[in-house]
Design a protein around this motif. Structure first.
Motif, mmCIF file in Angstrom:
data_model
loop_
_atom_site.group_PDB
_atom_site.id
_atom_site.type_symbol
_atom_site.label_atom_id
_atom_site.label_comp_id
_atom_site.label_asym_id
_atom_site.label_seq_id
_atom_site.Cartn_x
_atom_site.Cartn_y
_atom_site.Cartn_z
ATOM 1 N N MET A 180 -68.911 38.555 48.381
ATOM 2 C CA MET A 180 -67.761 38.694 47.489
ATOM 3 C C MET A 180 -66.812 39.746 48.050
ATOM 4 S SD MET A 180 -67.655 39.752 43.429
ATOM 5 C CE MET A 180 -68.727 38.411 42.970
ATOM 6 N N ASP A 181 -65.510 39.391 48.178
ATOM 7 C CA ASP A 181 -64.569 40.351 48.729
ATOM 8 C C ASP A 181 -64.279 41.448 47.716
ATOM 9 O OD1 ASP A 181 -62.311 39.629 46.998
ATOM 10 O OD2 ASP A 181 -62.189 37.794 48.177
ATOM 11 N N ALA A 182 -63.652 42.538 48.197
ATOM 12 C CA ALA A 182 -63.455 43.736 47.378
ATOM 13 C C ALA A 182 -62.569 43.454 46.166
ATOM 14 C CB ALA A 182 -62.849 44.848 48.221
ATOM 15 N N GLN A 183 -61.519 42.642 46.336
ATOM 16 C CA GLN A 183 -60.626 42.353 45.218
ATOM 17 C C GLN A 183 -61.339 41.570 44.130
ATOM 18 O OE1 GLN A 183 -56.984 40.376 46.294
ATOM 19 N NE2 GLN A 183 -56.371 40.015 44.160
ATOM 20 N N ARG A 184 -62.106 40.559 44.525
ATOM 21 C CA ARG A 184 -62.830 39.757 43.536
ATOM 22 C C ARG A 184 -63.889 40.605 42.830
ATOM 23 N NH1 ARG A 184 -63.344 34.332 42.432
ATOM 24 N NH2 ARG A 184 -65.365 33.640 41.612
ATOM 25 N N GLN A 185 -64.530 41.493 43.570
ATOM 26 C CA GLN A 185 -65.531 42.364 42.958
ATOM 27 C C GLN A 185 -64.888 43.313 41.949
ATOM 28 O OE1 GLN A 185 -67.983 44.420 45.765
ATOM 29 N NE2 GLN A 185 -69.297 45.328 44.200
ATOM 30 N N ALA A 186 -63.707 43.867 42.292
ATOM 31 C CA ALA A 186 -63.013 44.763 41.360
ATOM 32 C C ALA A 186 -62.609 44.014 40.091
ATOM 33 C CB ALA A 186 -61.782 45.361 42.043
ATOM 34 N N GLU A 187 -62.143 42.771 40.227
ATOM 35 C CA GLU A 187 -61.788 41.969 39.055
ATOM 36 C C GLU A 187 -63.013 41.695 38.191
ATOM 37 O OE1 GLU A 187 -59.826 38.439 40.332
ATOM 38 O OE2 GLU A 187 -58.212 39.499 41.360
ATOM 39 N N LEU A 188 -64.148 41.480 38.830
ATOM 40 C CA LEU A 188 -65.379 41.215 38.085
ATOM 41 C C LEU A 188 -65.811 42.447 37.296
ATOM 42 C CD1 LEU A 188 -67.749 39.354 37.423
ATOM 43 C CD2 LEU A 188 -68.861 40.157 39.510
ATOM 44 N N VAL A 189 -65.700 43.609 37.901
ATOM 45 C CA VAL A 189 -66.056 44.854 37.204
ATOM 46 C C VAL A 189 -65.181 45.043 35.969
ATOM 47 C CG1 VAL A 189 -66.045 47.375 37.384
ATOM 48 C CG2 VAL A 189 -67.015 45.999 39.239
ATOM 49 N N ARG A 190 -63.887 44.744 36.082
ATOM 50 C CA ARG A 190 -62.981 44.880 34.939
ATOM 51 C C ARG A 190 -63.310 43.870 33.846
ATOM 52 N NH1 ARG A 190 -59.129 45.685 39.127
ATOM 53 N NH2 ARG A 190 -58.477 43.503 39.043
ATOM 54 N N ALA A 191 -63.884 42.743 34.222
ATOM 55 C CA ALA A 191 -64.176 41.694 33.244
ATOM 56 C C ALA A 191 -65.455 41.942 32.458
ATOM 57 C CB ALA A 191 -64.282 40.343 33.960
ATOM 58 N N VAL A 192 -66.338 42.802 32.962
ATOM 59 C CA VAL A 192 -67.659 42.967 32.341
ATOM 60 C C VAL A 192 -67.592 43.419 30.878
ATOM 61 C CG1 VAL A 192 -69.781 44.347 32.401
ATOM 62 C CG2 VAL A 192 -68.954 43.234 34.478
ATOM 63 N N PRO A 193 -66.773 44.428 30.493
ATOM 64 C CA PRO A 193 -66.748 44.810 29.076
ATOM 65 C C PRO A 193 -66.370 43.665 28.145
ATOM 66 C CG PRO A 193 -65.688 46.488 30.422
ATOM 67 C CD PRO A 193 -65.918 45.306 31.306
ATOM 68 N N TYR A 194 -65.448 42.815 28.568
ATOM 69 C CA TYR A 194 -65.009 41.719 27.708
ATOM 70 C C TYR A 194 -66.051 40.599 27.665
ATOM 71 C CZ TYR A 194 -60.947 44.569 27.998
ATOM 72 O OH TYR A 194 -60.114 45.656 27.938
ATOM 73 N N ALA A 195 -66.777 40.431 28.763
ATOM 74 C CA ALA A 195 -67.905 39.498 28.725
ATOM 75 C C ALA A 195 -68.972 40.009 27.767
ATOM 76 C CB ALA A 195 -68.490 39.323 30.128
ATOM 77 N N ARG A 196 -69.161 41.333 27.701
ATOM 78 C CA ARG A 196 -70.103 41.899 26.736
ATOM 79 C C ARG A 196 -69.644 41.603 25.307
ATOM 80 N NH1 ARG A 196 -70.288 47.010 30.043
ATOM 81 N NH2 ARG A 196 -72.151 46.847 31.315
ATOM 82 N N ARG A 197 -68.361 41.758 25.036
ATOM 83 C CA ARG A 197 -67.860 41.465 23.692
ATOM 84 C C ARG A 197 -68.142 40.009 23.332
ATOM 85 N NH1 ARG A 197 -61.612 42.398 22.238
ATOM 86 N NH2 ARG A 197 -61.360 40.982 24.015
ATOM 87 N N TYR A 198 -67.841 39.108 24.249
ATOM 88 C CA TYR A 198 -68.082 37.680 24.016
ATOM 89 C C TYR A 198 -69.562 37.401 23.793
ATOM 90 C CZ TYR A 198 -68.562 32.734 25.348
ATOM 91 O OH TYR A 198 -68.887 31.409 25.397
ATOM 92 N N ALA A 199 -70.408 37.945 24.643
ATOM 93 C CA ALA A 199 -71.845 37.678 24.552
ATOM 94 C C ALA A 199 -72.440 38.275 23.291
ATOM 95 C CB ALA A 199 -72.558 38.228 25.789
ATOM 96 N N ARG A 200 -71.999 39.462 22.891
ATOM 97 C CA ARG A 200 -72.502 40.077 21.666
ATOM 98 C C ARG A 200 -72.107 39.250 20.453
ATOM 99 N NH1 ARG A 200 -71.089 46.545 22.664
ATOM 100 N NH2 ARG A 200 -72.285 46.775 24.607
#
Length: 238
Positions: free
Chosen positions: A1-21
């Motif tokens: 995974m390239d650095a830009q895609r990884q940074a976007e994934l890190v930013r997405a994690v809190p919102y994925a937590r909201r969805y999953a919760r």
């Protein structure tokens, strides 16, 4: 995974937590679901944020006890809570956009047919509390009380025994909404939805956090969906 895609994934994690919760009904189950989805691997044909939503959706266990089918609940949460366009939500759950629109329409009809519940609102700003009351009542629910500080919230919950609590996080000089809820849940099992302008602060998985988080400002449909998930999905603090 390239650095830009990884940074976007890190930013997405809190919102994925909201969805999953919201999907599972608890902080613990939701955060575990996100971790499981990340370990399982993400689809390469979607953006990092959509890929994470898709992995969570595909990994989530189906709860057949819900009145609304899982894929419809996923579409509702993705569009109303996570604010995704229908085309993106359709890609996440693996449906053509036209099919997703039909499923959303059916799910919206089901939401409107669900029985109302008694709601306690915890909000220290009178104007905001009035707006929330109107939104809650437009969703078909009954506001049984409005508490403006932590102590009042605990006492009103004890006496009114609401079916749902809708709480602001910051109560100003009157205390803290999360502390009020923690005290209430020591005495009764009541689902809770938190409302905040900064949802990412409650989605770190570093401490006890809410399962149901709505961003300010919110739409009546988002409240209706979160209310259904909260009442049907279990407790707010795991």
């Amino acid at each position: 995974m390239d650095a830009q895609r990884q940074a976007e994934l890190v930013r997405a994690v809190p919102y994925a937590r909201r969805y999953a919760r919201a999907l599972t009904g608890s902080q613990g189950r939701g955060d575990a679901l996100v971790a499981q989805a990340l370990r399982a691997g993400l689809p390469e044909d979607l953006s990092p944020s959509l890929a994470l939503y898709a992995a969570v959706s595909r990994t989530a266990p189906d709860n057949a006890s819900h009145a609304i089918p899982q894929h419809q609940r996923q579409l509702l949460l993705l569009t109303a809570l996570e604010d995704l366009p229908v085309a993106d939500a359709a890609a996440v759950v693996g449906l053509p956009p036209a099919d997703a629109r039909r499923e959303l329409a059916a799910a919206n009809d089901a939401i409107r047919s669900i029985a109302a519940t008694d709601v306690l609102v915890i909000e220290d700003e009178p104007i905001i509390a009035m707006d929330i009351r109107q939104l809650v009542e437009r969703c078909g629910h009954n506001v049984v009380g409005i508490a403006s500080d932590e102590a009042e919230a605990v006492e009103m919950a004890r006496s009114l025994r609401p079916g749902l609590i809708l709480a602001d996080v910051n109560l100003g000089p009157g205390g803290d909404g999360i502390s009020a809820v923690e005290r209430i849940l020591k005495e009764q099992d009541t689902p809770v939805i938190f409302v905040t302008a900064y949802p990412e602060r409650l989605l770190t998985a570093e401490r006890v956090e809410p399962a149901f988080v709505i961003s300010k400002p919110f739409e009546p449909l988002a409240l209706a969906i979160a209310t259904y998930q909260a009442v049907a999905g279990g407790l707010t603090l795991a």
